[in-house]
Scaffold this motif. Structure first.
Motif, short mmCIF file in Angstrom:
data_model
loop_
_atom_site.label_atom_id
_atom_site.label_comp_id
_atom_site.label_asym_id
_atom_site.label_seq_id
_atom_site.Cartn_x
_atom_site.Cartn_y
_atom_site.Cartn_z
N LYS A 110 0.92 -1.25 -0.14
CA LYS A 110 0.08 -0.10 -0.11
C LYS A 110 0.93 1.41 -0.02
N ARG A 111 1.80 1.17 0.80
CA ARG A 111 2.86 2.42 0.88
C ARG A 111 3.40 2.57 -0.47
N LYS B 175 2.97 5.77 -3.05
CA LYS B 175 4.16 6.54 -3.34
C LYS B 175 4.04 6.93 -4.98
N GLN B 176 3.55 5.82 -5.69
CA GLN B 176 3.35 5.88 -7.16
C GLN B 176 2.38 6.77 -7.57
N ASP C 99 -3.16 -7.02 -8.68
CA ASP C 99 -2.41 -8.17 -9.04
C ASP C 99 -2.06 -8.04 -10.58
N ASN C 100 -3.05 -7.66 -11.31
CA ASN C 100 -3.06 -7.17 -12.64
C ASN C 100 -2.08 -5.79 -13.13
N GLY C 101 -1.51 -5.36 -12.14
CA GLY C 101 -0.99 -4.24 -12.36
C GLY C 101 -1.52 -3.02 -12.50
N ILE C 102 -2.66 -2.78 -12.16
CA ILE C 102 -3.67 -1.66 -12.16
C ILE C 102 -3.63 -0.85 -10.60
N ARG C 103 -3.24 0.31 -10.69
CA ARG C 103 -3.28 1.18 -9.38
C ARG C 103 -4.85 1.13 -9.10
N ALA C 104 -5.01 0.83 -7.66
CA ALA C 104 -6.27 0.72 -7.32
C ALA C 104 -6.10 1.02 -5.39
N ILE C 105 -7.20 1.74 -4.82
CA ILE C 105 -7.17 1.98 -3.51
C ILE C 105 -8.43 1.54 -3.11
N ALA D 200 -6.14 9.37 -4.21
CA ALA D 200 -5.94 9.28 -5.55
C ALA D 200 -5.39 10.25 -6.30
N GLY D 201 -5.07 11.31 -5.78
CA GLY D 201 -4.42 12.28 -6.38
C GLY D 201 -5.57 13.37 -7.36
N ILE D 202 -6.43 13.51 -6.87
CA ILE D 202 -7.62 14.44 -7.58
C ILE D 202 -7.16 15.77 -7.88
#
Length: 267
Positions: free
Chosen positions: A33-34, A38-39, A85-91, A104-106
């Protein structure tokens, strides 16, 4: 005594293994998660997708195909884990909460799509997103087509009714099947062919020139010019003599790589 001692040792080992498994799992999750946060902190001009249900999933796949940076907000932890797991950024979080949108960087995002289960929830997302970022483009899914203007008044740039779009598609299949088949085959046969907009920035070297001066640029990138955009006016098959101004743009057809190359050349 041996039985008691053996039982105690086995129990201690079992407890230790279970504790280690839990701690390591939580630690791994915390580290992942950290790293993810950062990404997201380094993203700029990305797109936020609130909800990945039946509609949201199609939006997600299109954004991925066209090579956009995406952050997904979803309340379902199982879906979030599968996406990561599929390489997609999700929170994991509630998109109607300001802090979740901030995570989410709005503030640095270029666009947001809200595809939650109800118009009420989508309205909350629209209001919150607009308050946090005045320049972001907001598109929302709506159930009640009569509520579209309310969404626009609340800060959405566009509201899309999946029922309305579906109905229009069915009508097109009935009255203009050849045209629909042509468009479908064109997109499917080319794989990733898309119609996109490319804008001229204020620093573009082409500002002040004519569209005809871009002929070589279109040939080099493999993009096909379809129309020009000046403010809210769209000119199909524009004349070569039309002057280019800062903030104007062109609508072109090409693959994501071709369009990206064109945008870089246009500045």
């Amino acid at each position: 005594m041996f039985l008691i001692l053996g039982g105690t040792v086995v129990t201690a080992v079992a407890v230790a293994e279970i504790t280690a498994f839990i701690v390591e799992g939580e630690l791994t999750g915390a580290l992942r998660k950290r790293k993810l946060m950062k990404q997201i902190e380094h993203l700029n001009g990305h797109f936020i997708l609130c909800g990945v249900g039946r509609t949201g999933n199609y939006v997600l796949q299109e954004l991925i195909k066209t090579k956009r940076e995406v952050v997904v907000i979803e309340t379902n932890e199982v879906k979030v884990k599968a996406l990561i797991d599929n390489g997609i950024r999700a929170i994991t979080g509630d998109a109607t909460h300001d802090q979740t949108l901030l995570d989410a960087g709005i503030e640095r995002a270029a666009g947001l799509m809200s595809s939650l289960h109800s118009d009420r929830d989508n309205m909350f997302v629209v209001i919150s997103a607009r308050a946090l970022n005045k320049k972001i483009r907001i598109v929302t899914r709506i159930e009640d087509i009569s509520a579209r203007q309310k969404f626009i008044n609340s800060g959405a740039d566009s509201g899309v009714s999946t029922n309305f779009i579906g109905g229009m598609r069915i009508a097109s299949e009935l009255v203009r099947p050849a045209a629909v088949t042509f468009l479908d085959k064109m997109i499917r046969s080319q794989g990733d062919l898309r119609v996109e907009e490319a804008l001229f920035g204020p620093e573009s070297k082409f500002v002040g020139q004519a569209l005809g001066d871009l002929t070589k640029v279109f040939e080099q990138t493999g993009s096909l010019l379809m129309a020009s955009v000046i403010g809210e006016d769209i000119h199909f098959n524009p004349p070569h003599s039309q002057l280019i101004t800062a903030g104007s743009g062109v609508i072109v057809m090409g693959s994501p790589d071709q369009v990206k190359d064109l945008k870089e050349k246009l500045g």
